[in-house]
Design an enzyme around this catalytic site. Structure first.
Site, PDB file in Angstrom:
ATOM      1  N   HIS A  56       0.845  -1.204   0.000  1.00 17.37           N
ATOM      2  CA  HIS A  56       0.000   0.000   0.000  1.00 17.37           C
ATOM      3  C   HIS A  56       0.874   1.245   0.000  1.00 17.37           C
ATOM      4  CE1 HIS A  56       0.803  -0.588   4.266  1.00 17.37           C
ATOM      5  NE2 HIS A  56       0.240   0.555   4.582  1.00 17.37           N
ATOM      6  N   HIS A  58       1.432   3.856   1.948  1.00 17.07           N
ATOM      7  CA  HIS A  58       2.018   4.567   3.094  1.00 17.07           C
ATOM      8  C   HIS A  58       3.552   4.629   3.015  1.00 17.07           C
ATOM      9  CE1 HIS A  58      -1.714   4.185   5.916  1.00 17.07           C
ATOM     10  NE2 HIS A  58      -1.763   5.236   5.136  1.00 17.07           N
ATOM     11  N   ASP A  60       5.930   4.320   5.095  1.00 19.20           N
ATOM     12  CA  ASP A  60       6.794   3.323   5.744  1.00 19.20           C
ATOM     13  C   ASP A  60       6.847   2.005   4.950  1.00 19.20           C
ATOM     14  OD1 ASP A  60       4.034   3.152   6.740  1.00 19.20           O
ATOM     15  OD2 ASP A  60       4.755   1.596   8.120  1.00 19.20           O
ATOM     16  N   HIS A  61       6.162   1.978   3.811  1.00 19.80           N
ATOM     17  CA  HIS A  61       6.197   0.814   2.918  1.00 19.80           C
ATOM     18  C   HIS A  61       6.759   1.170   1.541  1.00 19.80           C
ATOM     19  CE1 HIS A  61       3.620  -1.481   5.772  1.00 19.80           C
ATOM     20  NE2 HIS A  61       3.349  -0.225   6.137  1.00 19.80           N
ATOM     21  N   HIS A 110      -7.567  -0.222   6.096  1.00 17.66           N
ATOM     22  CA  HIS A 110      -6.450   0.612   6.560  1.00 17.66           C
ATOM     23  C   HIS A 110      -6.178   1.686   5.505  1.00 17.66           C
ATOM     24  CE1 HIS A 110      -2.541   1.504   8.400  1.00 17.66           C
ATOM     25  NE2 HIS A 110      -1.985   1.359   7.213  1.00 17.66           N
ATOM     26  N   ASP A 129      -0.556  -3.983   6.344  1.00 23.74           N
ATOM     27  CA  ASP A 129      -1.118  -3.410   7.573  1.00 23.74           C
ATOM     28  C   ASP A 129      -2.598  -3.764   7.729  1.00 23.74           C
ATOM     29  OD1 ASP A 129       1.360  -2.349   7.879  1.00 23.74           O
ATOM     30  OD2 ASP A 129       0.766  -0.250   7.724  1.00 23.74           O
ATOM     31  N   HIS A 167       4.193  -5.030  10.735  1.00 18.76           N
ATOM     32  CA  HIS A 167       4.587  -4.317  11.956  1.00 18.76           C
ATOM     33  C   HIS A 167       4.668  -5.261  13.160  1.00 18.76           C
ATOM     34  CE1 HIS A 167       4.309  -0.069  10.619  1.00 18.76           C
ATOM     35  NE2 HIS A 167       3.391  -0.528   9.791  1.00 18.76           N
TER      36      HIS A 167
END
Ligand code: ZN
Ligand code: FE
Length: 251
Positions: A56, A58, A60-61, A110, A129, A167
């Site tokens: 996805h 975001h 942090d990905h 999410h 996530d 995570h």
């Protein structure tokens, strides 16, 4: 020869995974939130990257995507709207990786673009996530009924399916799970097990679907004891799920 998996940590609580086929040498990385963490994992394993799978949008990905792609020339597969994706895929699509079929499962909630990568032959799914150990992702872009529908797609996989999530949220998720499902002995056993792992600095990921079905409150909105605990005996599963998610936000 079966696929090999190498999980690595980055940022404060993220996990990425390398998926390696020892026969033809292909290696995929699931998400690229941090380029240097990906390169470190490649150096550690001695594998060279051929593919990158994005769950996805975001940061942090995806923050390391451009650098990983430019330095390795890897082929990037992921959802629409993420910069640098070569093959835009959606739920229900399949593609081949090193002779194995990879199925895309769309699990919005999410984010709306969330894709989970499922390799039936390896009995393994990468849930990004969406589904965490004893937990589930926050609803940033979707709502409770949408996320519950996504959970049900994952619940329909074989119970032995190995689940890699993105995570290490497990201890916080566990504390919350016990608060809504205090009488669940399988959950209590799991809490002791994951606490022992974290005490040694070890990851609690991956998990498996059978364990999550028995312990994860977000997969158990039809459970009588949880419903009684919430005072929602006659509500729908989607309503109970939404209430569990609401309580977790305030926990
Ligand atoms: Zn996310
Ligand atoms: Fe994330």
């Amino acid at each position: 020869m079966p696929l090999q998996f190498h999980q690595f940590a980055y940022n404060s609580d993220n996990y990425g995974v390398l998926v390696h086929d020892p026969v033809n040498g292909k290696t995929a990385c699931v998400d690229a939130g941090d380029a240097s963490a990906v390169f470190e994992a490649l150096q550690h394993t001695g594998w060279s990257l051929s593919d990158l799978w994005v769950t996805h949008h975001h940061w942090d990905h995806t923050d390391g995507l451009a650098e990983v792609k430019s330095k390795t020339g890897c082929h990037v597969t992921g959802p629409e709207g993420v910069n640098g994706v070569d093959d835009v895929v959606k739920g229900g699509d399949t593609f081949e990786f090193a002779g194995s079929s990879v199925e895309l499962i769309h699990t919005p909630g999410h984010t709306l673009d969330m894709l989970n990568f499922y390799i039936p032959e390896a009995q393994t799914v990468f849930t990004g996530d969406t589904l965490f150990v004893m937990g589930c992702g926050r609803l940033f872009e979707g709502d409770g009924p949408m996320m519950w529908a996504s959970m049900q797609k994952l619940m329909a996989l074989p119970p032995e399916t190995v689940i890699y999530c993105a995570h290490e949220y497990t201890l916080a998720s566990a504390a919350f799970a016990v608060s809504v499902d205090p009488g669940n002995t399988a959950l209590q056993t799991q809490v002791v097990r994951v606490q022992a792992l974290r005490d040694k600095g070890l990851p609690t990921v991956p998990t498996d679907l059978a364990t999550e079905l028995a312990t994860n409150p977000f997969l158990r909105p039809n459970d009588k004891a949880i419903r009684a605990e919430l005072g929602m005996t006659d509500a729908t599963d989607a309503e109970v799920f939404t209430e569990i998610r609401r309580r977790k936000d305030q926990f």
